[in-house]
Scaffold this motif. Structure first.
Motif, PDB file in Angstrom:
ATOM      1  N   GLY A 149      22.896  14.735  74.333  1.00  0.00           N
ATOM      2  CA  GLY A 149      23.920  15.520  75.011  1.00  0.00           C
ATOM      3  C   GLY A 149      23.453  16.918  75.298  1.00  0.00           C
ATOM      4  N   ASN A 150      24.399  17.753  75.651  1.00  0.00           N
ATOM      5  CA  ASN A 150      24.069  19.151  75.926  1.00  0.00           C
ATOM      6  C   ASN A 150      25.192  20.052  75.450  1.00  0.00           C
ATOM      7  OD1 ASN A 150      26.034  18.649  77.790  1.00  0.00           O
ATOM      8  ND2 ASN A 150      24.798  19.080  79.581  1.00  0.00           N
ATOM      9  N   MET A 151      24.874  21.328  75.339  1.00  0.00           N
ATOM     10  CA  MET A 151      25.847  22.316  74.904  1.00  0.00           C
ATOM     11  C   MET A 151      25.794  23.501  75.839  1.00  0.00           C
ATOM     12  SD  MET A 151      26.102  24.501  71.403  1.00  0.00           S
ATOM     13  CE  MET A 151      27.219  25.878  71.320  1.00  0.00           C
ATOM     14  N   GLU A 152      26.951  23.963  76.194  1.00  0.00           N
ATOM     15  CA  GLU A 152      27.062  25.191  76.970  1.00  0.00           C
ATOM     16  C   GLU A 152      27.924  26.149  76.167  1.00  0.00           C
ATOM     17  OE1 GLU A 152      28.440  24.533  80.931  1.00  0.00           O
ATOM     18  OE2 GLU A 152      27.061  22.871  81.259  1.00  0.00           O
ATOM     19  N   GLY A 153      27.469  27.371  76.058  1.00  0.00           N
ATOM     20  CA  GLY A 153      28.240  28.323  75.276  1.00  0.00           C
ATOM     21  C   GLY A 153      27.697  29.726  75.415  1.00  0.00           C
ATOM     22  N   GLU A 159      30.743  30.570  70.786  1.00  0.00           N
ATOM     23  CA  GLU A 159      31.768  29.729  71.385  1.00  0.00           C
ATOM     24  C   GLU A 159      31.116  28.833  72.418  1.00  0.00           C
ATOM     25  OE1 GLU A 159      34.491  32.527  73.063  1.00  0.00           O
ATOM     26  OE2 GLU A 159      35.424  32.978  71.143  1.00  0.00           O
ATOM     27  N   GLY A 160      31.556  27.603  72.485  1.00  0.00           N
ATOM     28  CA  GLY A 160      30.965  26.715  73.473  1.00  0.00           C
ATOM     29  C   GLY A 160      31.575  25.329  73.438  1.00  0.00           C
ATOM     30  N   GLU A 161      30.970  24.475  74.227  1.00  0.00           N
ATOM     31  CA  GLU A 161      31.427  23.099  74.338  1.00  0.00           C
ATOM     32  C   GLU A 161      30.222  22.178  74.231  1.00  0.00           C
ATOM     33  OE1 GLU A 161      34.119  20.480  77.395  1.00  0.00           O
ATOM     34  OE2 GLU A 161      32.817  21.988  78.249  1.00  0.00           O
ATOM     35  N   VAL A 162      30.382  21.124  73.467  1.00  0.00           N
ATOM     36  CA  VAL A 162      29.319  20.139  73.312  1.00  0.00           C
ATOM     37  C   VAL A 162      29.800  18.823  73.915  1.00  0.00           C
ATOM     38  CG1 VAL A 162      27.936  18.817  71.673  1.00  0.00           C
ATOM     39  CG2 VAL A 162      28.474  21.211  71.203  1.00  0.00           C
ATOM     40  N   ILE A 163      28.972  18.277  74.780  1.00  0.00           N
ATOM     41  CA  ILE A 163      29.250  16.958  75.350  1.00  0.00           C
ATOM     42  C   ILE A 163      28.102  16.058  74.905  1.00  0.00           C
ATOM     43  CG2 ILE A 163      29.551  15.615  77.452  1.00  0.00           C
ATOM     44  CD1 ILE A 163      30.578  18.197  78.777  1.00  0.00           C
ATOM     45  N   ALA A 164      28.435  15.007  74.179  1.00  0.00           N
ATOM     46  CA  ALA A 164      27.392  14.146  73.626  1.00  0.00           C
ATOM     47  C   ALA A 164      27.820  12.690  73.704  1.00  0.00           C
ATOM     48  CB  ALA A 164      27.103  14.530  72.175  1.00  0.00           C
TER      49      ALA A 164
END
Length: 85
Positions: free
Chosen positions: A52-56, A66-71
């Motif tokens: 997955g990836n993380m944006e933050g 702070e961020g969001e993880v989509i996996a």
């Protein structure tokens, strides 16, 4: 849902391989059931890969991020069957 079904199947396999074949789940202590479920989950997770990836962003003047993880977790339980052969 597939993981739950696999866990149930593995639970039956674990109980079938013990010396206490006549014991029921209701007869187990909480500690025994906890250890059994923990080992089943660990064995199942060993066959999984998470990608997955993380944006933050980091918050200024603090260590907070702070961020969001989509996996996505992908499991290959065919490996489990081929290793036991």
């Amino acid at each position: 849902m597939k993981i739950i079904l696999i866990l149930l199947l593995l639970t039956q396999t674990v109980f079938a391989n013990t010396d206490q074949d006549d014991r029921k789940v209701a007869d187990l202590t909480v500690q025994e059931l906890t250890e059994t479920v923990r080992s089943i989950v660990q064995e199942s997770i060993e066959k999984c890969v998470v990608a997955g990836n993380m944006e933050g962003r980091a918050v200024p003047l603090s260590l907070k991020v702070e961020g969001e993880v989509i996996a996505k977790m992908s499991c290959n339980f065919n490996q489990l069957e081929s290793e036991s052969d």
